[in-house]
Design a protein around this motif. Structure first.
Motif, short mmCIF file in Angstrom:
data_model
loop_
_atom_site.label_atom_id
_atom_site.label_comp_id
_atom_site.label_asym_id
_atom_site.label_seq_id
_atom_site.Cartn_x
_atom_site.Cartn_y
_atom_site.Cartn_z
N ASN A 14 35.90 35.27 52.91
CA ASN A 14 36.37 34.18 53.77
C ASN A 14 37.55 34.74 54.56
OD1 ASN A 14 38.07 32.01 54.71
ND2 ASN A 14 37.00 30.62 53.33
N ASN A 16 39.36 33.24 56.90
CA ASN A 16 40.42 32.29 57.22
C ASN A 16 40.82 32.37 58.70
OD1 ASN A 16 42.29 30.26 56.74
ND2 ASN A 16 43.85 31.63 55.89
N GLU A 42 34.32 30.94 57.19
CA GLU A 42 35.46 30.31 57.88
C GLU A 42 35.91 31.17 59.06
OE1 GLU A 42 39.33 27.56 56.76
OE2 GLU A 42 38.56 28.94 55.24
N ARG A 44 35.75 30.20 62.18
CA ARG A 44 36.43 29.27 63.10
C ARG A 44 36.35 29.73 64.54
NH1 ARG A 44 42.14 28.89 60.51
NH2 ARG A 44 41.62 28.85 58.30
N TYR A 113 29.67 28.73 53.22
CA TYR A 113 31.02 28.18 53.15
C TYR A 113 30.88 26.73 52.69
CZ TYR A 113 35.69 26.58 54.49
OH TYR A 113 36.96 26.04 54.48
N ASP A 157 32.09 31.63 49.98
CA ASP A 157 33.15 30.80 49.41
C ASP A 157 32.49 29.52 48.90
OD1 ASP A 157 35.31 29.27 48.77
OD2 ASP A 157 36.27 29.38 50.74
N TRP A 212 40.89 34.42 45.46
CA TRP A 212 41.68 33.59 46.37
C TRP A 212 43.02 33.29 45.73
CZ3 TRP A 212 43.82 28.68 45.67
CH2 TRP A 212 44.42 28.13 46.81
N SER A 214 46.73 31.19 46.82
CA SER A 214 47.45 30.36 47.77
C SER A 214 48.53 31.17 48.47
CB SER A 214 48.07 29.17 47.04
OG SER A 214 48.93 28.45 47.91
N TYR A 215 48.81 30.80 49.72
CA TYR A 215 49.93 31.42 50.43
C TYR A 215 51.26 30.84 49.97
CZ TYR A 215 47.23 34.05 53.92
OH TYR A 215 46.42 34.97 54.55
N SER A 257 43.85 37.73 54.89
CA SER A 257 43.27 36.42 54.59
C SER A 257 43.84 35.98 53.26
CB SER A 257 41.74 36.50 54.52
OG SER A 257 41.18 35.28 54.06
N ASP A 258 43.70 34.69 52.95
CA ASP A 258 44.10 34.25 51.61
C ASP A 258 43.01 34.55 50.58
OD1 ASP A 258 42.49 32.35 52.84
OD2 ASP A 258 43.65 30.63 52.20
N HIS A 259 41.85 35.01 51.05
CA HIS A 259 40.78 35.51 50.19
C HIS A 259 40.73 37.03 50.27
CE1 HIS A 259 38.52 31.55 49.73
NE2 HIS A 259 39.32 31.29 50.74
#
Length: 268
Positions: A14, A16, A42, A44, A113, A157, A212, A214-215, A257-259
């Motif tokens: 992912n 992000n 993701e 986007r 996703y 994801d 994954w 978190s930030y 990415s956060d992943h």
């Protein structure tokens, strides 16, 4: 697997937001990866919004969301793929940019996703509707593939951690989406039908490997993560998995990415 070589390396991540990730390190990672197939989630972005040159050397197939700046999946292959299909044969999620599959010799590969819910909200209701419709789609896809003597691999994801070992702080997340009892039961049912959780099969009896973080706070530095990025395979392909690694960045500053990419080597 019907490949021209005996080994198939598949990576999934992912990103992000592909435009942001490209400038942070995704471009360098794509240029260096030994993967034969890369499944992205993701993104986007519409296909024409992908940074110029990012997919050089790859055959790219896209399933963007009809809502600009949301969701989106893609599959990159070294060899030109056969047929490509989007969606899970459901009107609500048509055009949502959540599922894409392509055919290679002997195997159908998918990038997923799955919706990210929030317990007790309409977002969770949407996620639950997707789960209800995705399970029969997977059963149908598996049956069709078996009739064609093909394997199936769904990477992406999944936004569900199947077991306690898949979340560093599972006790604090028992009421949160991604670890709700009915979500874990849904995945357990898939595995009970014979689908293989490839990464867990390669890493039995251990915490993680998480994919994954978190930030927020120091989640990455403390390895307070979730394992929600999965390779889910039909049994024949699952049995061919030789290694599975999470390509965790060396440091927080080097994350794009956060992943993190989840890479599996399949071969005899």
């Amino acid at each position: 697997m019907g490949q021209s070589h005996d080994v198939l390396v598949v990576s999934s991540v992912n990103v992000n937001g592909i435009r942001a990730a490209a400038g942070k390190g995704l471009a360098a990672w794509l240029a260096a990866t030994p993967a034969d197939v890369v499944c992205l989630q993701e993104t986007r972005a519409q296909p024409e919004e992908v940074p110029a040159g990012l997919f050089d050397g790859w055959h790219a197939r896209h399933a963007p969301s009809e809502v600009r700046g949301r969701s989106g999946v893609a599959i990159l292959t070294r060899a030109e793929p056969g047929a490509a299909r989007t969606g899970i044969d459901d009107d609500e999620f048509a055009g949502s940019g959540r599922y894409l599959e392509v055919d290679l010799p002997g195997v159908t590969l998918a990038s997923l996703y799955l919706p990210n819910g929030t317990a007790g909200t309409p977002k969770q209701d949407e996620k639950d509707r997707f789960l209800a419709r995705f399970a029969p789609y997977l059963a149908l896809r598996r049956a069709k593939a078996a009739a064609e003597d093909r394997e199936v691999l769904v990477c992406g994801d999944w936004n569900i951690a199947p077991e306690q070992a898949d979340i560093r702080n599972w006790r604090g997340n028992v009421k949160n989406s991604g670890f709700l009892p009915h979500e874990r039961e849904w995945m357990a049912a898939l595995f009970g039908e014979g689908w293989v959780d490839v990464v867990r099969a390669q890493h039995p009896g251990v915490d993680g490997p998480y994919s994954w973080w978190s930030y927020r706070g120091r989640a990455f530095d403390n390895d307070t993560g979730w394992r929600i990025d999965h390779h889910v395979a039909t049994p024949g392909l699952g049995a061919l998995a030789r290694s599975a690694v999470v390509e965790r960045a060396p440091s927080h500053a080097e994350r794009w990415s956060d992943h993190a990419p989840v890479t599996v080597v399949y071969g005899p």
